[in-house]
Design a protein around this motif. Structure first.
Motif, PDB file in Angstrom:
ATOM      1  N   ARG A  52       0.829  -1.213   0.000  1.00  0.00           N
ATOM      2  CA  ARG A  52       0.000   0.000   0.000  1.00  0.00           C
ATOM      3  C   ARG A  52       0.862   1.260   0.000  1.00  0.00           C
ATOM      4  O   ARG A  52       0.566   2.225  -0.688  1.00  0.00           O
ATOM      5  CB  ARG A  52      -0.925   0.012   1.218  1.00  0.00           C
ATOM      6  N   GLN A  95      -5.080  13.319  -4.000  1.00  0.00           N
ATOM      7  CA  GLN A  95      -6.458  12.965  -4.343  1.00  0.00           C
ATOM      8  C   GLN A  95      -7.196  14.155  -4.953  1.00  0.00           C
ATOM      9  O   GLN A  95      -7.907  14.012  -5.952  1.00  0.00           O
ATOM     10  CB  GLN A  95      -7.182  12.502  -3.073  1.00  0.00           C
ATOM     11  N   LEU A  98      -5.812  14.769  -8.370  1.00  0.00           N
ATOM     12  CA  LEU A  98      -6.268  13.719  -9.275  1.00  0.00           C
ATOM     13  C   LEU A  98      -7.696  13.994  -9.737  1.00  0.00           C
ATOM     14  O   LEU A  98      -8.013  13.882 -10.925  1.00  0.00           O
ATOM     15  CB  LEU A  98      -6.184  12.367  -8.559  1.00  0.00           C
TER      16      LEU A  98
ATOM     17  N   LEU B  91      -6.744   6.407 -14.520  1.00  0.00           N
ATOM     18  CA  LEU B  91      -6.842   7.376 -13.424  1.00  0.00           C
ATOM     19  C   LEU B  91      -8.038   7.093 -12.538  1.00  0.00           C
ATOM     20  O   LEU B  91      -7.970   7.250 -11.315  1.00  0.00           O
ATOM     21  CB  LEU B  91      -6.950   8.800 -13.978  1.00  0.00           C
ATOM     22  N   THR B  92      -9.108   6.653 -13.148  1.00  0.00           N
ATOM     23  CA  THR B  92     -10.303   6.346 -12.364  1.00  0.00           C
ATOM     24  C   THR B  92     -10.030   5.179 -11.431  1.00  0.00           C
ATOM     25  O   THR B  92     -10.412   5.194 -10.258  1.00  0.00           O
ATOM     26  CB  THR B  92     -11.474   6.034 -13.312  1.00  0.00           C
ATOM     27  N   LYS B  94      -7.050   4.335 -10.414  1.00  0.00           N
ATOM     28  CA  LYS B  94      -6.104   4.843  -9.426  1.00  0.00           C
ATOM     29  C   LYS B  94      -6.823   5.609  -8.322  1.00  0.00           C
ATOM     30  O   LYS B  94      -6.479   5.499  -7.145  1.00  0.00           O
ATOM     31  CB  LYS B  94      -5.096   5.763 -10.141  1.00  0.00           C
ATOM     32  N   GLN B  95      -7.824   6.341  -8.713  1.00  0.00           N
ATOM     33  CA  GLN B  95      -8.599   7.122  -7.754  1.00  0.00           C
ATOM     34  C   GLN B  95      -9.285   6.208  -6.728  1.00  0.00           C
ATOM     35  O   GLN B  95      -9.278   6.498  -5.525  1.00  0.00           O
ATOM     36  CB  GLN B  95      -9.659   7.923  -8.513  1.00  0.00           C
ATOM     37  N   ARG B  97      -8.341   3.145  -5.880  1.00  0.00           N
ATOM     38  CA  ARG B  97      -7.324   2.548  -5.015  1.00  0.00           C
ATOM     39  C   ARG B  97      -6.820   3.563  -4.007  1.00  0.00           C
ATOM     40  O   ARG B  97      -6.569   3.249  -2.841  1.00  0.00           O
ATOM     41  CB  ARG B  97      -6.164   2.005  -5.852  1.00  0.00           C
ATOM     42  N   LEU B  98      -6.662   4.804  -4.475  1.00  0.00           N
ATOM     43  CA  LEU B  98      -6.185   5.858  -3.575  1.00  0.00           C
ATOM     44  C   LEU B  98      -7.162   6.059  -2.423  1.00  0.00           C
ATOM     45  O   LEU B  98      -6.755   6.160  -1.255  1.00  0.00           O
ATOM     46  CB  LEU B  98      -6.013   7.159  -4.368  1.00  0.00           C
ATOM     47  N   LYS B  99      -8.421   6.072  -2.751  1.00  0.00           N
ATOM     48  CA  LYS B  99      -9.457   6.242  -1.729  1.00  0.00           C
ATOM     49  C   LYS B  99      -9.346   5.127  -0.688  1.00  0.00           C
ATOM     50  O   LYS B  99      -9.377   5.383   0.529  1.00  0.00           O
ATOM     51  CB  LYS B  99     -10.832   6.208  -2.401  1.00  0.00           C
ATOM     52  N   ASP B 100      -9.177   3.922  -1.190  1.00  0.00           N
ATOM     53  CA  ASP B 100      -9.062   2.768  -0.310  1.00  0.00           C
ATOM     54  C   ASP B 100      -7.808   2.873   0.563  1.00  0.00           C
ATOM     55  O   ASP B 100      -7.844   2.628   1.775  1.00  0.00           O
ATOM     56  CB  ASP B 100      -9.022   1.502  -1.170  1.00  0.00           C
ATOM     57  N   ASN B 101      -6.707   3.247  -0.065  1.00  0.00           N
ATOM     58  CA  ASN B 101      -5.454   3.360   0.675  1.00  0.00           C
ATOM     59  C   ASN B 101      -5.526   4.455   1.727  1.00  0.00           C
ATOM     60  O   ASN B 101      -4.966   4.309   2.819  1.00  0.00           O
ATOM     61  CB  ASN B 101      -4.291   3.622  -0.290  1.00  0.00           C
ATOM     62  N   ILE B 102      -6.193   5.522   1.395  1.00  0.00           N
ATOM     63  CA  ILE B 102      -6.349   6.605   2.366  1.00  0.00           C
ATOM     64  C   ILE B 102      -7.131   6.113   3.579  1.00  0.00           C
ATOM     65  O   ILE B 102      -6.756   6.395   4.725  1.00  0.00           O
ATOM     66  CB  ILE B 102      -7.040   7.823   1.709  1.00  0.00           C
ATOM     67  N   THR B 104      -7.436   3.031   4.674  1.00  0.00           N
ATOM     68  CA  THR B 104      -6.591   2.092   5.426  1.00  0.00           C
ATOM     69  C   THR B 104      -5.592   2.847   6.295  1.00  0.00           C
ATOM     70  O   THR B 104      -5.366   2.505   7.460  1.00  0.00           O
ATOM     71  CB  THR B 104      -5.806   1.178   4.468  1.00  0.00           C
ATOM     72  N   LEU B 105      -5.019   3.865   5.703  1.00  0.00           N
ATOM     73  CA  LEU B 105      -4.026   4.648   6.417  1.00  0.00           C
ATOM     74  C   LEU B 105      -4.656   5.340   7.629  1.00  0.00           C
ATOM     75  O   LEU B 105      -4.069   5.380   8.717  1.00  0.00           O
ATOM     76  CB  LEU B 105      -3.437   5.683   5.453  1.00  0.00           C
ATOM     77  N   LYS B 106      -5.841   5.831   7.438  1.00  0.00           N
ATOM     78  CA  LYS B 106      -6.538   6.496   8.547  1.00  0.00           C
ATOM     79  C   LYS B 106      -6.796   5.523   9.691  1.00  0.00           C
ATOM     80  O   LYS B 106      -6.621   5.864  10.858  1.00  0.00           O
ATOM     81  CB  LYS B 106      -7.864   7.097   8.056  1.00  0.00           C
ATOM     82  N   LYS B 108      -5.075   2.820  10.333  1.00  0.00           N
ATOM     83  CA  LYS B 108      -3.774   2.536  10.927  1.00  0.00           C
ATOM     84  C   LYS B 108      -3.361   3.640  11.900  1.00  0.00           C
ATOM     85  O   LYS B 108      -2.845   3.370  12.988  1.00  0.00           O
ATOM     86  CB  LYS B 108      -2.738   2.411   9.805  1.00  0.00           C
ATOM     87  N   ILE B 109      -3.591   4.855  11.509  1.00  0.00           N
ATOM     88  CA  ILE B 109      -3.224   5.990  12.352  1.00  0.00           C
ATOM     89  C   ILE B 109      -4.032   5.964  13.654  1.00  0.00           C
ATOM     90  O   ILE B 109      -3.504   6.221  14.737  1.00  0.00           O
ATOM     91  CB  ILE B 109      -3.417   7.318  11.586  1.00  0.00           C
TER      92      ILE B 109
END
Lengths: 128, 128
Positions: A52, A95, A98, B91-92, B94-95, B97-102, B104-106, B108-109
DNA sequence: CTAAATGCTGGAGTATACTCTAGGTCAAGT
DNA sequence: ACTTGACCTAGAGTATACTCCAGCATTTAG
């Protein structure tokens, strides 16, 4: 689990796994009698998280920094959180950009459709 | 407009502008009496669009492909549209996946915050 | 008119992230 | 036992996208 199996399961090449170990992103695994690497299945979780970070363009240097902190245990939780928060902020900005780029691209595509239509109107091939 | 001025206006280094010309991303500009490049101000629009392609990680090879089609005029509109549509689709994805990764990161934090809190509860420094 | 700034070319160098090679050792099936 | 496939190391090579350098020409400010 030996390196070939791990490679298949995690999607990274054997070379990449050894490379990640060399640069300190992965801790040195135990070795069996013949000197072959033996991985704990738990590493899959870690590799999943690293994937990730990679997918979100965190450079290897930062991933290594994070990995080093992780290897030090819970006392580095705050430092790791701060590192991830910084990364999260970058991702949020990314984001937004993008989203903007996607809408520009959509506009551009619409314009192209219009150009194509204009060309068709000028050069009607159907009735010649 | 000479290369130094363009560089300042568009944010790309002089070396990068010449490099882009060398690889065929930018058309060869006219030269003045002394052999210095002279750019049409219109190039700013084009560089602005290229910056978007770059920001969205389109590799130079594809940008060059697009640039070549563009240089051929309106008859390549459909090809360029298709190229951009492909890019848009990436890009769509990627968008998403980015949303998902964000998220997940939240998560984790949040977990890290809890760990930090637990550590604080175990080791109260304030009253020792 | 001259010095500093800007521009030119061709080619070398850098950073990142792998990927491959050579020359072995080890393990598993027959 | 032997062959084949998996694994080992150190180091070289690759792709991408610049970035810098040497050595020289041109332009511009004082």
């Amino acid at each position: 689990m030996k390196i070939g199996e791990l490679s298949k399961k995690c999607g990274l090449s054997i070379d990449t796994l050894r490379f990640y170990e060399k640069i300190g992103l992965l801790e040195k695994p135990l070795r069996d009698g013949g000197g072959h690497r033996v991985y704990d299945p738990e590493i899959m979780q870690w590799l999943g998280f690293l994937a990730r970070l990679k997918e979100t363009d965190m450079p290897l240097k930062k991933q290594i920094e994070y990995a080093k902190l992780r290897a030090m245990g819970n006392e580095t939780a705050a430092l790791r959180r701060i590192l991830l928060e910084k990364h999260l902020q970058e991702l949020t900005e990314k984001q937004a950009r993008l989203k903007d780029n996607i809408s520009t691209l959509k506009t551009k595509i619409t314009i192209y459709r219009q150009i194509e239509k204009d060309i068709d109107d000028d050069e009607p091939k159907s009735d010649t």
